[in-house]
Structure formats: C-alpha cells, structure tokens
Design an enzyme around this catalytic site. Structure first.
Site, PDB file in Angstrom:
ATOM      1  N   GLY A  81     -58.545  35.146   6.037  1.00 55.16           N
ATOM      2  CA  GLY A  81     -57.974  36.361   6.605  1.00 55.16           C
ATOM      3  C   GLY A  81     -57.272  37.255   5.601  1.00 55.16           C
ATOM      4  O   GLY A  81     -56.522  38.152   5.984  1.00 55.16           O
ATOM      5  N   SER A 107     -62.689  34.684   4.356  1.00 55.32           N
ATOM      6  CA  SER A 107     -62.999  36.088   4.023  1.00 55.32           C
ATOM      7  C   SER A 107     -64.469  36.327   3.717  1.00 55.32           C
ATOM      8  O   SER A 107     -64.806  37.134   2.848  1.00 55.32           O
ATOM      9  CB  SER A 107     -62.107  36.576   2.872  1.00 55.32           C
ATOM     10  OG  SER A 107     -60.748  36.615   3.285  1.00 55.32           O
ATOM     11  N   ASN A 160     -66.108  31.509  13.987  1.00 53.15           N
ATOM     12  CA  ASN A 160     -64.914  30.936  14.616  1.00 53.15           C
ATOM     13  C   ASN A 160     -64.081  32.090  15.141  1.00 53.15           C
ATOM     14  O   ASN A 160     -63.477  32.832  14.360  1.00 53.15           O
ATOM     15  CB  ASN A 160     -64.135  30.129  13.560  1.00 53.15           C
ATOM     16  CG  ASN A 160     -62.789  29.645  14.081  1.00 53.15           C
ATOM     17  OD1 ASN A 160     -62.517  29.715  15.282  1.00 53.15           O
ATOM     18  ND2 ASN A 160     -61.946  29.152  13.183  1.00 53.15           N
ATOM     19  N   GLU A 162     -55.304  26.375  10.299  1.00 53.81           N
ATOM     20  CA  GLU A 162     -54.364  27.005  11.241  1.00 53.81           C
ATOM     21  C   GLU A 162     -53.823  25.982  12.234  1.00 53.81           C
ATOM     22  O   GLU A 162     -52.681  26.081  12.679  1.00 53.81           O
ATOM     23  CB  GLU A 162     -55.054  28.187  11.947  1.00 53.81           C
ATOM     24  CG  GLU A 162     -55.267  29.339  10.968  1.00 53.81           C
ATOM     25  CD  GLU A 162     -56.400  30.274  11.315  1.00 53.81           C
ATOM     26  OE1 GLU A 162     -56.965  30.179  12.416  1.00 53.81           O
ATOM     27  OE2 GLU A 162     -56.725  31.115  10.440  1.00 53.81           O
ATOM     28  N   LYS A 173     -61.396  31.998  16.811  1.00 57.23           N
ATOM     29  CA  LYS A 173     -59.943  31.722  16.857  1.00 57.23           C
ATOM     30  C   LYS A 173     -59.394  32.163  18.226  1.00 57.23           C
ATOM     31  O   LYS A 173     -60.098  32.024  19.214  1.00 57.23           O
ATOM     32  CB  LYS A 173     -59.255  32.396  15.667  1.00 57.23           C
ATOM     33  CG  LYS A 173     -59.929  32.005  14.337  1.00 57.23           C
ATOM     34  CD  LYS A 173     -59.192  32.450  13.121  1.00 57.23           C
ATOM     35  CE  LYS A 173     -59.942  31.978  11.874  1.00 57.23           C
ATOM     36  NZ  LYS A 173     -59.247  32.306  10.616  1.00 57.23           N
ATOM     37  N   HIS A 180     -58.915  22.535  11.243  1.00 53.94           N
ATOM     38  CA  HIS A 180     -58.744  23.877  10.681  1.00 53.94           C
ATOM     39  C   HIS A 180     -57.312  24.037  10.167  1.00 53.94           C
ATOM     40  O   HIS A 180     -56.370  23.546  10.785  1.00 53.94           O
ATOM     41  CB  HIS A 180     -59.058  24.938  11.745  1.00 53.94           C
ATOM     42  CG  HIS A 180     -59.225  26.300  11.152  1.00 53.94           C
ATOM     43  ND1 HIS A 180     -58.153  27.059  10.761  1.00 53.94           N
ATOM     44  CD2 HIS A 180     -60.335  27.011  10.841  1.00 53.94           C
ATOM     45  CE1 HIS A 180     -58.607  28.195  10.236  1.00 53.94           C
ATOM     46  NE2 HIS A 180     -59.928  28.194  10.276  1.00 53.94           N
ATOM     47  N   GLU A 236     -62.496  25.546   3.165  1.00 47.66           N
ATOM     48  CA  GLU A 236     -61.834  26.815   3.448  1.00 47.66           C
ATOM     49  C   GLU A 236     -60.512  26.862   2.692  1.00 47.66           C
ATOM     50  O   GLU A 236     -59.498  26.330   3.180  1.00 47.66           O
ATOM     51  CB  GLU A 236     -61.544  26.950   4.948  1.00 47.66           C
ATOM     52  CG  GLU A 236     -62.767  27.024   5.817  1.00 47.66           C
ATOM     53  CD  GLU A 236     -62.502  27.771   7.117  1.00 47.66           C
ATOM     54  OE1 GLU A 236     -63.197  28.754   7.370  1.00 47.66           O
ATOM     55  OE2 GLU A 236     -61.571  27.393   7.857  1.00 47.66           O
TER      56      GLU A 236
HETATM   57  P1  13P Z   1     -61.714  34.720   7.963  1.00 49.47           P
HETATM   58  O1  13P Z   1     -63.214  34.825   7.848  1.00 49.47           O
HETATM   59  O2  13P Z   1     -61.122  35.678   8.946  1.00 49.47           O
HETATM   60  O3  13P Z   1     -61.071  34.745   6.611  1.00 49.47           O
HETATM   61  O4  13P Z   1     -61.406  33.267   8.585  1.00 49.47           O
HETATM   62  C1  13P Z   1     -62.032  32.159   8.023  1.00 49.47           C
HETATM   63  C2  13P Z   1     -61.786  30.993   8.887  1.00 49.47           C
HETATM   64  O5  13P Z   1     -60.676  30.507   8.989  1.00 49.47           O
HETATM   65  C3  13P Z   1     -62.928  30.464   9.656  1.00 49.47           C
HETATM   66  O6  13P Z   1     -62.616  29.239  10.229  1.00 49.47           O
END
Ligand code: 13P
Length: 239
Positions: free
Chosen positions: A162, A201, A8, A90, A10, A88, A156
């Site tokens: 992150g 992560s 992903n 976010e 983002k 997601h 997640e």
């Molecule tokens: P990270 O791998 O950067 O922690 O992000 C995970 C994520 O949100 C994938 O959708």
C-alpha cells in the site's frame, strides 16, 4: 505454469461492487483468484460461475466452536471458496497473529480442502538491518504446515504494501530464491512444487517486470485488484 493473479480486497467492497467481480469473470482471463471480504464470498462464487476462484482472507484454526465472529476453513469451503489467505501482515499487526497461529490456520485450510496462500515478509526496519533472510527463515520455520499439499507462499515485504514502493527486481529474485531453498530443505522434492507469489504495490505498470522474475509464479494484489479494469490489466501483463 501460467502466472496466478490473486486479488485481496481486504476490508473493501459492498454489494454494488459485485459488478467488478462479474466483469472480471466475464473477461475469461486465465488464472484469476479473488479474496473478497467474507460478506461477499457467497455472491462472488455465484456471480463468477466457476470463471474465477473465490477465497477467504483468513480463517480460524478450529473447525467449529465457541469463537464469536470467526469463520472456519470448512465454512469457506462450504460457500464454494477454493482458497484461503493466512498470515497476512495486516492480520499479524491488527490481530497479533503469531507464526504458530498462522501454521494452525494453514493446516486447517488444507484439512478443509482449500488451497492455502501463506504470507511472509519483512518490515522496513528489518530490511535496513540486513535481517530480511533471517526474518523470512523464522517465519517459514514457525508457520509452514506439515506438508506442502495445496500450499502457496506469498512474499509480501510489509513496507511495500500500500505504499507504492517495491523492492528492486534483484531483491525480489533474491528473496524468492531464498524461500525456494528453505522450502526444498523442509519438504524435499515437494518444496519445488510450491508456487511463490510476490505481493506489495503491484500495478499494471510493474506487473510484467515482477512476473518475469525467476521463481515468481504470480502476484498477490491489494489496491489494484479492486476494479476489473486494473486487475485485468495486471493479468494481461503476465508473460
Ligand atoms: P497492495 O497491492 O495494496 O500494496 O497490497 C498488497 C497486499 O497486501 C496484498 O495482500
């Protein structure tokens, strides 16, 4: 079932970064899916020439209409996308998406013929309060589509995204077992066929351990999916 590795991107990636997607495609590394930003989907589909499955990071619940700036699942499919991520954390945080919105998007993705990766996960405060299972149950109850066709669930934990933090393998196993049980209760036999992903992560260093956890059928990777070198190292770690 070979592990599914999903990147992903983002809100990252400009035209020059298509070279990373070309390198991922050139490696012929099994089940690799990439969700670049909307602006790169078209080019990613072309450059990967079927070697990768390309998808969207979100879609609108409607097929078309007066929704300035939005993209429908049918538009993703029209570009050659094969999947869409919905719910997601976010987007829940930045765009106020609620479970009912996520459910509508998931069904829109299914209707457009896309695989749907539906994300759920608890915050740190919710975990510390012992509410993880209650949160996951509520998110599933509110956001699962009517049927399990083409459905994938990504667990997640919000606090693992992150941050470089991951749950213990035992906690990952417990969450996935709980999700599986809820899916079976909701969909019966079809609930056992839903693939589960872990996200948060994931790196080349921890991917092998995470992918060996019972019920983990793949990983959803953010930061470590941005370069071919790192994502291919994760794919190579798959048991
Ligand atoms: P990270 O791998 O950067 O922690 O992000 C995970 C994520 O949100 C994938 O959708």
């Amino acid at each position: 079932m070979p592990a599914l590795i999903v990147g992903n991107w983002k809100m990252n990636g400009l035209g020059e970064d298509i070279a990373e997607i070309a390198a991922m495609a050139g490696a012929g590394a099994g089940s690799l899916w990439i969700a670049p930003p909307f602006t790169l989907i078209d080019r990613a589909v072309i450059v990967s020439a079927g070697a990768l499955t390309i998808g969207g990071q979100d879609c609108h619940a409607a097929t078309h209409g007066a929704h300035t700036g939005c993209v429908s699942a049918a538009m993703l499919a029209d570009l050659g996308a094969g999947f869409v991520i919905v719910g997601h954390s976010e987007r829940r945080r930045d765009n106020g998406e609620r479970d009912e919105d996520v459910r509508a998007k998931a069904m829109a993705g299914q209707a457009a013929g896309l695989q749907v990766i539906l994300c759920i996960g608890e915050t740190r405060a919710q975990r510390d309060a012992g509410d993880t299972e209650a949160v996951l149950a509520a998110q599933l109850d509110g956001s699962l589509p009517d049927n399990a066709d083409a459905l994938i669930i990504a667990y997640e934990p919000v606090w693992a995204i992150g941050t470089g933090l991951t749950p213990t393998l035992a906690d990952v196993a417990a969450a996935h077992a709980f999700i599986r049980q809820r899916l079976a209760a909701r969909y019966g036999g079809a609930g056992h066929g839903v693939r589960l992903l872990y996200g948060g992560s994931v790196t080349p260093a921890n991917a092998a351990d995470l992918l060996r956890v019972e019920e983990v059928g793949g990983v959803l990777v953010g930061g470590a999916s941005l370069t071919a070198q790192s994502l291919l190292a994760i794919a190579a770690a798959a048991p």
